[in-house]
Design a protein around this motif. Structure first.
Motif, PDB file in Angstrom:
ATOM      1  N   ILE A   1     -58.193   8.957  77.691  1.00 48.26           N
ATOM      2  CA  ILE A   1     -57.104   9.192  78.703  1.00 48.26           C
ATOM      3  C   ILE A   1     -55.700   8.761  77.997  1.00 48.26           C
ATOM      4  CG2 ILE A   1     -56.066   8.651  80.891  1.00 48.26           C
ATOM      5  CD1 ILE A   1     -59.041   8.166  81.917  1.00 48.26           C
ATOM      6  N   LYS A   2     -55.776   7.681  77.526  1.00 48.03           N
ATOM      7  CA  LYS A   2     -54.590   7.061  76.603  1.00 48.03           C
ATOM      8  C   LYS A   2     -54.172   8.366  75.587  1.00 48.03           C
ATOM      9  CE  LYS A   2     -54.598   2.584  77.632  1.00 48.03           C
ATOM     10  NZ  LYS A   2     -54.680   1.038  77.097  1.00 48.03           N
ATOM     11  N   ARG A   3     -55.163   8.733  74.807  1.00 45.44           N
ATOM     12  CA  ARG A   3     -54.973   9.794  73.896  1.00 45.44           C
ATOM     13  C   ARG A   3     -54.355  11.181  74.367  1.00 45.44           C
ATOM     14  NH1 ARG A   3     -57.995  13.629  72.434  1.00 45.44           N
ATOM     15  NH2 ARG A   3     -59.842  12.854  73.189  1.00 45.44           N
ATOM     16  N   LEU A   4     -55.046  11.602  75.585  1.00 48.65           N
ATOM     17  CA  LEU A   4     -54.307  12.764  76.172  1.00 48.65           C
ATOM     18  C   LEU A   4     -52.941  12.463  76.681  1.00 48.65           C
ATOM     19  CD1 LEU A   4     -57.612  13.820  78.091  1.00 48.65           C
ATOM     20  CD2 LEU A   4     -56.739  14.922  75.838  1.00 48.65           C
ATOM     21  N   PHE A   5     -52.701  11.277  77.245  1.00 46.02           N
ATOM     22  CA  PHE A   5     -51.441  11.012  77.600  1.00 46.02           C
ATOM     23  C   PHE A   5     -50.369  11.082  76.568  1.00 46.02           C
ATOM     24  CE2 PHE A   5     -48.079   7.761  78.684  1.00 46.02           C
ATOM     25  CZ  PHE A   5     -47.554   8.406  80.029  1.00 46.02           C
ATOM     26  N   ALA A   6     -50.586  10.560  75.325  1.00 41.93           N
ATOM     27  CA  ALA A   6     -50.026  10.387  74.300  1.00 41.93           C
ATOM     28  C   ALA A   6     -49.784  11.862  73.621  1.00 41.93           C
ATOM     29  CB  ALA A   6     -50.230   9.442  73.166  1.00 41.93           C
ATOM     30  N   GLU A   7     -50.791  12.605  73.765  1.00 43.24           N
ATOM     31  CA  GLU A   7     -50.592  13.890  73.148  1.00 43.24           C
ATOM     32  C   GLU A   7     -49.690  14.794  73.989  1.00 43.24           C
ATOM     33  OE1 GLU A   7     -53.955  17.893  72.662  1.00 43.24           O
ATOM     34  OE2 GLU A   7     -54.530  15.878  72.576  1.00 43.24           O
ATOM     35  N   CYS A   8     -49.555  14.640  75.158  1.00 44.30           N
ATOM     36  CA  CYS A   8     -48.838  15.222  76.232  1.00 44.30           C
ATOM     37  C   CYS A   8     -47.234  14.759  75.891  1.00 44.30           C
ATOM     38  CB  CYS A   8     -49.109  15.183  77.510  1.00 44.30           C
ATOM     39  SG  CYS A   8     -50.536  15.939  77.888  1.00 44.30           S
ATOM     40  N   GLU A   9     -46.985  14.122  75.039  1.00 46.18           N
ATOM     41  CA  GLU A   9     -45.541  13.646  74.597  1.00 46.18           C
ATOM     42  C   GLU A   9     -44.705  13.229  76.035  1.00 46.18           C
ATOM     43  OE1 GLU A   9     -44.098  17.243  72.752  1.00 46.18           O
ATOM     44  OE2 GLU A   9     -45.395  16.872  70.874  1.00 46.18           O
ATOM     45  N   PRO A  10     -45.140  12.096  76.338  1.00 48.73           N
ATOM     46  CA  PRO A  10     -44.386  11.611  77.688  1.00 48.73           C
ATOM     47  C   PRO A  10     -43.022  11.239  77.110  1.00 48.73           C
ATOM     48  CG  PRO A  10     -45.977   9.935  76.677  1.00 48.73           C
ATOM     49  CD  PRO A  10     -46.097  11.313  75.873  1.00 48.73           C
ATOM     50  N   GLN A  11     -42.183  11.467  78.067  1.00 51.02           N
ATOM     51  CA  GLN A  11     -40.591  11.215  77.940  1.00 51.02           C
ATOM     52  C   GLN A  11     -40.341  10.072  78.739  1.00 51.02           C
ATOM     53  OE1 GLN A  11     -38.830  13.579  75.980  1.00 51.02           O
ATOM     54  NE2 GLN A  11     -40.805  14.246  75.689  1.00 51.02           N
ATOM     55  N   GLN A  12     -39.092   9.359  78.411  1.00 48.96           N
ATOM     56  CA  GLN A  12     -38.575   8.300  79.204  1.00 48.96           C
ATOM     57  C   GLN A  12     -37.791   8.790  80.389  1.00 48.96           C
ATOM     58  OE1 GLN A  12     -38.900   5.048  79.259  1.00 48.96           O
ATOM     59  NE2 GLN A  12     -40.022   4.648  77.410  1.00 48.96           N
ATOM     60  N   VAL A  13     -38.210   8.833  81.690  1.00 45.42           N
ATOM     61  CA  VAL A  13     -37.504   9.152  82.702  1.00 45.42           C
ATOM     62  C   VAL A  13     -36.850   8.035  83.582  1.00 45.42           C
ATOM     63  CG1 VAL A  13     -37.850  10.666  84.820  1.00 45.42           C
ATOM     64  CG2 VAL A  13     -39.122  11.037  82.762  1.00 45.42           C
ATOM     65  N   ASN A  14     -35.722   8.585  84.041  1.00 46.50           N
ATOM     66  CA  ASN A  14     -34.896   7.349  84.730  1.00 46.50           C
ATOM     67  C   ASN A  14     -35.036   7.853  86.296  1.00 46.50           C
ATOM     68  OD1 ASN A  14     -32.929   5.950  86.032  1.00 46.50           O
ATOM     69  ND2 ASN A  14     -31.139   6.172  84.399  1.00 46.50           N
ATOM     70  N   ILE A  15     -35.784   6.892  86.847  1.00 48.64           N
ATOM     71  CA  ILE A  15     -35.893   7.093  88.198  1.00 48.64           C
ATOM     72  C   ILE A  15     -35.277   5.798  89.091  1.00 48.64           C
ATOM     73  CG2 ILE A  15     -37.425   7.197  90.141  1.00 48.64           C
ATOM     74  CD1 ILE A  15     -39.635   8.457  88.048  1.00 48.64           C
ATOM     75  N   GLU A  16     -34.175   6.038  89.593  1.00 49.42           N
ATOM     76  CA  GLU A  16     -32.944   4.929  90.388  1.00 49.42           C
ATOM     77  C   GLU A  16     -33.094   3.932  89.505  1.00 49.42           C
ATOM     78  OE1 GLU A  16     -35.145   4.330  94.415  1.00 49.42           O
ATOM     79  OE2 GLU A  16     -34.848   6.473  94.613  1.00 49.42           O
ATOM     80  N   GLY A  17     -32.605   3.997  88.416  1.00 48.86           N
ATOM     81  CA  GLY A  17     -32.332   2.724  87.391  1.00 48.86           C
ATOM     82  C   GLY A  17     -33.460   2.330  86.590  1.00 48.86           C
ATOM     83  N   GLN A  18     -34.630   2.817  87.019  1.00 53.23           N
ATOM     84  CA  GLN A  18     -35.974   2.186  86.094  1.00 53.23           C
ATOM     85  C   GLN A  18     -36.246   3.273  85.080  1.00 53.23           C
ATOM     86  OE1 GLN A  18     -37.595  -0.973  86.525  1.00 53.23           O
ATOM     87  NE2 GLN A  18     -35.848  -1.499  87.666  1.00 53.23           N
ATOM     88  N   PHE A  19     -36.998   2.983  83.954  1.00 54.02           N
ATOM     89  CA  PHE A  19     -37.257   3.853  83.032  1.00 54.02           C
ATOM     90  C   PHE A  19     -38.588   3.947  83.036  1.00 54.02           C
ATOM     91  CE2 PHE A  19     -33.006   3.620  81.911  1.00 54.02           C
ATOM     92  CZ  PHE A  19     -32.604   4.725  81.343  1.00 54.02           C
TER      93      PHE A  19
END
Length: 190
Positions: A144-162
């Motif tokens: 699951i962690k490998r698949l998550f990384a493969e999907c190239e997660p982005q830093q997303v700012n949601i109400e001041g939290q990343f």
């Protein structure tokens, strides 16, 4: 609960109402007017109000302004009796806000009916990806962690939290399907 889901296309009012009626299994033909179909859709939903009807329209931003306005009389007759969810790309929000700002017919009325609020979905967190994988038979945490990384997660700012989020859910769908196919092949050859 009775649910109607419609994947919208670039439809005008009549074509939208025809597609919506067909998705509910209602009779439609080329001779039926848009008003007749709207009335039949409304009657259908009123008759089923005890079943908590839910209408989900995907890619609503593809509809013409006239097609979107077709929701007004349906909503007016069904307020508090049916839930209506409209979803689309960021363009849907821009379309509504521009329509309201320019005082285009129907936009302020619909914007009011939908609570003058848009809910933005930012993507899938690692926890979300784990739930998606689990629902699709993938339980191994390292996979699951490998698949998550493969999907190239982005830093997303949601109400001041990343947060790290997979923003391309189509890619997530493909890697999950691929992982299940690989797992099936390994099982077949074992």
């Amino acid at each position: 609960r009775i649910e109607t889901f419609l994947q919208c296309q670039e439809w005008n009012r009549t074509n939208f109402l025809r597609a919506l009626a067909q998705s509910m299994g209602l009779y439609t033909d080329e001779l039926r007017t848009a008003n007749d179909m709207a009335d039949e859709i409304t009657s259908y939903l009123i008759q089923r109000r005890g079943e908590e009807p839910q209408l989900i329209l995907d890619e609503t931003d593809k509809l013409t302004a006239g097609a979107i306005r077709a929701l007004i009389p349906i909503y007016n007759q069904l307020e508090d009796q049916v839930s209506v969810v409209i979803q689309g790309t960021d363009n849907l929000q821009r379309q509504f806000l521009t329509g309201v700002k320019l005082q285009q017919k129907g936009y302020d009325e619909l914007y009011s009916r939908f609570g003058r609020k848009f809910i933005n979905l930012y993507g899938a967190s690692l926890k979300d990806v784990q739930a998606i994988c689990n629902a699709n038979g993938i339980e191994d945490k390292a996979t699951i962690k490998r698949l998550f990384a493969e999907c190239e997660p982005q830093q997303v700012n949601i109400e001041g939290q990343f947060y790290k989020m997979v923003t391309d859910l189509r890619k997530l769908k493909r890697v999950v399907k691929r992982e299940n196919l690989l797992k099936a092949r390994q099982t077949a050859t074992a």
